[in-house]
Scaffold this motif. Structure first.
Motif, short mmCIF file in Angstrom:
data_model
loop_
_atom_site.label_atom_id
_atom_site.label_comp_id
_atom_site.label_asym_id
_atom_site.label_seq_id
_atom_site.Cartn_x
_atom_site.Cartn_y
_atom_site.Cartn_z
N CYS A 162 -32.46 11.80 38.60
CA CYS A 162 -31.86 11.66 39.94
C CYS A 162 -30.98 10.42 40.04
CB CYS A 162 -32.96 11.64 41.01
SG CYS A 162 -32.30 11.80 42.70
N GLY A 163 -31.54 9.30 40.54
CA GLY A 163 -30.72 8.16 40.94
C GLY A 163 -29.90 7.54 39.84
N VAL A 164 -30.48 7.35 38.67
CA VAL A 164 -29.75 6.71 37.58
C VAL A 164 -28.59 7.60 37.12
CG1 VAL A 164 -29.92 5.91 35.19
CG2 VAL A 164 -31.66 5.24 36.86
N MET A 165 -28.86 8.90 37.03
CA MET A 165 -27.78 9.82 36.66
C MET A 165 -26.70 9.85 37.72
SD MET A 165 -26.73 11.98 34.30
CE MET A 165 -25.02 11.51 34.62
N ALA A 166 -27.10 9.77 38.99
CA ALA A 166 -26.11 9.77 40.07
C ALA A 166 -25.15 8.60 39.93
CB ALA A 166 -26.81 9.72 41.42
N GLY A 167 -25.68 7.42 39.60
CA GLY A 167 -24.83 6.25 39.46
C GLY A 167 -23.97 6.28 38.22
N ILE A 168 -24.59 6.59 37.07
CA ILE A 168 -23.81 6.67 35.83
C ILE A 168 -22.72 7.72 35.96
CG2 ILE A 168 -23.91 7.29 33.39
CD1 ILE A 168 -26.73 6.12 33.31
N GLY A 169 -23.07 8.88 36.50
CA GLY A 169 -22.09 9.94 36.64
C GLY A 169 -20.98 9.61 37.62
N ALA A 170 -21.31 8.83 38.68
CA ALA A 170 -20.27 8.42 39.63
C ALA A 170 -19.18 7.64 38.92
CB ALA A 170 -20.89 7.59 40.75
N ALA A 171 -19.57 6.83 37.94
CA ALA A 171 -18.58 6.05 37.19
C ALA A 171 -17.86 6.90 36.14
CB ALA A 171 -19.26 4.86 36.53
#
Length: 366
Positions: A162-171
């Motif tokens: 969830c959250g970590v993938m959301a941030g990495i993927g946002a970049a």
């Protein structure tokens, strides 16, 4: 035959969660039972408990999880018992209009298990994000299981759910950060720090972290921020000006808003370079409205204004790649794990998360 296991249940809005007996059915066609090894405590779980997602109580909480496939149902071929997997809440259908156009990360008809898990008295549970992983074993659709290297520690690997993938993927996926780019990230909790880590992995040259909490800015530096801006008691114009100071006066190529408030989005809009990109990954509340912006500014500044859904990730593509980067020492996923807790520690973990004391508490099963 149903499995009787222990799980964390939210019975009513705002009430403390409880550890209760949960009945997990044998997997049906397309389904799998996963023995959960670890599951992160995410803000989304707290939103479920507070009724911020929907009112379909009782909820079986937990979704940032990794574990081992125990059994599979008929027709399942992509995974088999013994596989180490990360669970995801976007099991793509393959046939909707987004999937048919070659954009499965936007899938509009994702899969969940068809059968319900229940309490001992037969009450059906609503699994958080279609997963429900604060439990010893969970039932999911097989497409929610992504096989990765078993060399990864479960407490670390599960955070990609969830959250970590959301941030990495946002970049990487949404913002498409490239080598030498300048990047600013507004909000340096778990998602923001993951965006910083993703920008660093992608080769960004300058990474500016913006937050109102000095401790979070220190966390941001540990994930790769080259500059920090302490935003407490500072106006929007001041923050934008300082981002420009760190980018030769131009503004950042990509600005990621990991907060999701009108004021932080405006900062992101004006802190980017001409033709730069704004990525909104922080989730606004339904009552929020953007204040008026001069329409000419939308035209004159050009570039892209994007929202990032789960980091626009495709689990089958992104999870194995990011786990390999972690195992190679290029992506410090282990730094997100602040503490490891037992199953009955979730309520206290919510309190620490709400106070901003942790990046992630992770429930670890023996």
């Amino acid at each position: 035959m149903a499995y009787e296991v222990s799980g964390v249940v939210a019975r009513a809005q705002g009430e403390p969660v409880t550890v209760e007996k949960v009945l997990v059915p044998d997997p049906g066609p397309g389904e799998a039972i996963v023995s959960v090894r670890a599951c992160g405590v995410c803000h989304t779980d707290l939103h479920y408990r507070e009724g911020g997602i929907n009112d379909e109580f009782p909820f079986l909480l937990g979704h940032e999880a990794a574990g081992v496939v125990e059994r599979v149902g008929a027709g399942v071929t992509a995974i088999e018992p013994g596989d180490f997997v990360i669970l995801n809440w976007r099991a793509v259908c393959g046939v909707c209009r987004a999937c048919r156009r070659g954009r499965p990360w936007y899938c509009f008809d994702t899969h969940n298990a068809a059968q319900p898990m229940t309490l001992a008295d037969g009450t059906e549970l609503s699994p958080a994000l279609g997963i429900g992983a604060f439990v010893e074993k969970t039932l999911v659709h097989s497409g929610q299981c992504t096989k990765v290297s078993p060399a990864a520690e479960p407490a670390v690997a599960g955070l990609l759910g969830c959250g970590v993938m959301a941030g990495i993927g946002a970049a990487i996926n949404t913002g498409q950060v490239g080598r030498g780019d300048t990047v600013a990230v507004i909000g340096c909790g778990g998602v923001g720090d993951a965006a910083i880590a993703g920008a660093r992995l992608a080769g960004a040259g300058t990474i500016i972290a913006v937050d109102t909490d000095a401790r979070k800015l220190e966390w941001a530096r540990s994930f790769g921020a080259t500059h920090t801006i302490h935003a407490r008691d500072r106006g929007e114009d001041e923050i934008v000006a300082e981002v420009r100071e760190h980018t030769a006066g131009f503004g950042a190529d990509v600005v990621i808003d990991a907060v999701g408030r009108p004021e932080t989005w405006r900062q992101a809009f004006y802190a980017r370079d001409l033709a730069g990109t704004v990525v909104l990954v922080g989730v606004p509340t339904p009552d929020m409205r953007l204040a008026d912006l001069p329409f000419i500014d939308f035209f004159a500044r050009g570039g892209s204004l994007k929202s990032s859904w789960y980091g626009d990730c495709l689990p089958s593509r992104d999870f194995p790649m990011l786990i390999e980067a972690y195992l190679q020492g290029r992506l410090p996923l282990e730094r997100f794990v602040t503490e490891r807790i037992p199953l009955n520690g979730v309520e206290k973990a919510f309190e620490r998360m709400h106070r901003g004391e942790v990046l992630r508490s992770v429930v670890v099963f023996d």
